[in-house]
Scaffold this active site. Structure first.
Site, PDB file in Angstrom:
ATOM      1  N   VAL A   1     -37.407  -9.847  19.857  1.00  0.00           N
ATOM      2  CA  VAL A   1     -36.570  -9.051  18.943  1.00  0.00           C
ATOM      3  C   VAL A   1     -35.768  -8.058  19.774  1.00  0.00           C
ATOM      4  O   VAL A   1     -36.333  -7.321  20.595  1.00  0.00           O
ATOM      5  CB  VAL A   1     -37.427  -8.269  17.924  1.00  0.00           C
ATOM      6  CG1 VAL A   1     -36.533  -7.462  16.985  1.00  0.00           C
ATOM      7  CG2 VAL A   1     -38.329  -9.195  17.131  1.00  0.00           C
TER       8      VAL A   1
ATOM      9  N   ASP B   1     -31.706 -16.448  12.462  1.00  0.00           N
ATOM     10  CA  ASP B   1     -32.196 -15.730  13.650  1.00  0.00           C
ATOM     11  C   ASP B   1     -32.608 -14.296  13.271  1.00  0.00           C
ATOM     12  O   ASP B   1     -33.715 -13.848  13.595  1.00  0.00           O
ATOM     13  CB  ASP B   1     -31.073 -15.734  14.702  1.00  0.00           C
ATOM     14  CG  ASP B   1     -31.384 -14.911  15.928  1.00  0.00           C
ATOM     15  OD1 ASP B   1     -32.097 -15.427  16.802  1.00  0.00           O
ATOM     16  OD2 ASP B   1     -30.919 -13.757  16.008  1.00  0.00           O
TER      17      ASP B   1
ATOM     18  N   LYS C   1     -36.390 -12.263  13.157  1.00  0.00           N
ATOM     19  CA  LYS C   1     -36.592 -10.982  13.857  1.00  0.00           C
ATOM     20  C   LYS C   1     -37.069  -9.888  12.890  1.00  0.00           C
ATOM     21  O   LYS C   1     -37.972  -9.117  13.231  1.00  0.00           O
ATOM     22  CB  LYS C   1     -35.298 -10.568  14.551  1.00  0.00           C
ATOM     23  CG  LYS C   1     -34.957 -11.482  15.744  1.00  0.00           C
ATOM     24  CD  LYS C   1     -33.554 -11.227  16.249  1.00  0.00           C
ATOM     25  CE  LYS C   1     -33.228 -12.080  17.467  1.00  0.00           C
ATOM     26  NZ  LYS C   1     -31.790 -12.036  17.802  1.00  0.00           N
TER      27      LYS C   1
HETATM   28  N1  HSE Z   1     -28.448 -15.817  19.188  1.00  0.00           N
HETATM   29  C1  HSE Z   1     -29.105 -14.565  19.338  1.00  0.00           C
HETATM   30  C2  HSE Z   1     -28.102 -13.428  19.114  1.00  0.00           C
HETATM   31  C3  HSE Z   1     -29.721 -14.491  20.703  1.00  0.00           C
HETATM   32  O1  HSE Z   1     -26.898 -13.704  19.041  1.00  0.00           O
HETATM   33  O2  HSE Z   1     -28.490 -12.288  18.984  1.00  0.00           O
HETATM   34  C4  HSE Z   1     -30.787 -13.476  20.884  1.00  0.00           C
HETATM   35  O3  HSE Z   1     -31.891 -13.682  20.061  1.00  0.00           O
END
Ligand code: HSE
Length: 402
Positions: free
Chosen positions: A127, A196, A200
């Site tokens: 994270v 994503d 996190k």
């Molecule tokens: N693809 C993610 C971002 C990478 O752009 O933050 C880091 O987790």
């Protein structure tokens, strides 16, 4: 000597090797021993690389070497990454990773295996990339009840939204540019659809609340519907639009969401621009704290992993505790999830929408004369979606307010 095995020698894995080599003096002082990469597991060979003779293709070489104290899982994906992590933890090898997908899916199970085997599973880099956040959350904020976390957790989408805000670009153009610069993947879904950021915020909230916040239950919207016109309205409202991962502890229940939000100029998160990440954590005693830095990138992410290596090296034979119990958190029901909304509505339907959902303010853009932007009263998600479904054809777009 502390012997490390790298699982994966891509961007992050090679960054870990680079830091271990370049900062060997600092690391050996902090670990009271030298740190050395003994093996690199990868499907590929790396002819000409200074570490080429460390490359192995068979995990059992690492599993069966009693000298290996710590492994770095930087393979990405879930299947093999999970399988190898589990196998190594079962053999009392501590594992450090940036793999948020594995942590969000299997974190609590892997922590349990680590504890049973007197080693550690650490994931500071999963994270916020290089931003110190998980250890501060569990250690430095250890006196607090964490009331809320609000984060710009994805650098790619923050880069895209910043460009749209500052240069008036459209979504498609800015996505192409982000891909050309290597920020966005060729398949950008994980970033632009919010998956994503969802993993996190689930990891952060699990540590903050001490129970599993299952990422599958976190309402997630991406930025694919956000366009240049939304930023025109945002400017008139003294806001910018940011993809946020947000969670609140409401009487022990969790409210968690990932979505684009209107963020006012008064918020510290307003100034988090480009590929940077920013995470606000509110404790019930300390109040607001802000963590800022590079949320992605080779050395930033690798730096967080190497900090975990130092922790493991200093806690050999012990488990570094993590306040994440194997118990599912209870979520706040949608009737109790309340936000103010910015809603773009067809001008002729303004009255019927105002009757259904209280309107505090309106805002117009000259070039968009068939629609009007409204700022709603604070309403529940249930009430908002009832209204949205009822007046589907009248609503051009919407964004919640932070
Ligand atoms: N693809 C993610 C971002 C990478 O752009 O933050 C880091 O987790």
């Amino acid at each position: 000597m502390i012997h490390v095995a790298l699982l994966g020698y891509g961007t992050v894995g090679s960054g870990v090797a680079e830091i271990i080599e370049k900062n060997c003096k600092e690391l050996s002082e902090r670990c009271s021993d030298e740190v050395e990469v003994k093996y690199i597991l990868d499907l590929r060979d790396f002819p000409g690389d200074p570490n080429e003779n460390k490359v192995v293709h068979d995990i059992s070489i690492i599993e069966n070497d009693p000298e290996i104290d710590i492994a770095v899982e930087a393979m990405g994906g879930i299947g093999k990454a999970y399988e190898f992590t589990k196998a190594l933890l079962s053999r009392s090898v501590s594992v450090c990773t940036s793999n948020k997908a594995v942590v969000a899916e299997y974190g609590v199970e892997l922590l349990k295996i680590a504890k049973e085997n007197h080693c550690s599973y650490l994931f500071e880099a999963s994270v916020g990339g290089g931003i110190p956040i998980l250890r501060p959350l569990k250690d430095c904020l250890g006196a607090e009840r964490i009331e809320g976390i609000t984060g710009i957790l994805n650098g790619t989408t923050n880069y895209m939204l910043t460009k749209m805000d500052e240069e008036g670009c459209e979504y498609d153009a800015v996505l192409k540019e982000a891909q050309a610069k290597g920020y966005a993947e060729q398949n950008p879904e994980a970033d632009v659809c919010g998956h994503d950021a969802c993993r996190k915020i689930a990891i952060l909230s699990s540590l903050a609340m001490g129970k599993t916040v299952n990422y599958k239950n976190v309402h997630t919207e991406g930025i694919t519907n956000i366009g240049k016109n939304d930023f025109e309205y945002a400017k008139k409202l003294n806001c910018s639009i940011k993809l946020l991962g947000l969670s609140r502890d409401i009487d022990g229940k969790c409210l968690a969401i990932v979505a684009p939000f209107m963020v006012s100029k008064d918020s510290p998160l307003y100034g988090v621009r480009g590929v940077f990440n920013g995470i606000m954590v509110k404790g019930n005693m300390v109040g607001d704290t802000l963590f800022y830095g590079q949320g992605a990138g080779k050395l930033a992410t690798a730096s967080a992993i190497v900090s975990d290596i130092v922790e493991c090296a200093n806690n050999k034979g012990k488990t570094i505790e993590c306040p994440w119990k194997d118990e599912d958190v209870e979520f706040v029901p949608d009737e109790k999830k309340k936000f103010e909304y910015f809603i773009r509505v067809k001008r002729e339907d303004l009255n019927k929408i105002s009757e259904c959902i209280g309107v505090k303010d309106t805002v117009s853009i000259d070039s968009l004369n068939d629609e009007i932007g409204v700022v709603s009263e604070k309403v529940s998600e249930v009430k908002f979606y009832e209204m949205k479904n009822r007046f589907e054809g009248s609503i051009v777009n919407f964004v919640r307010f932070l």
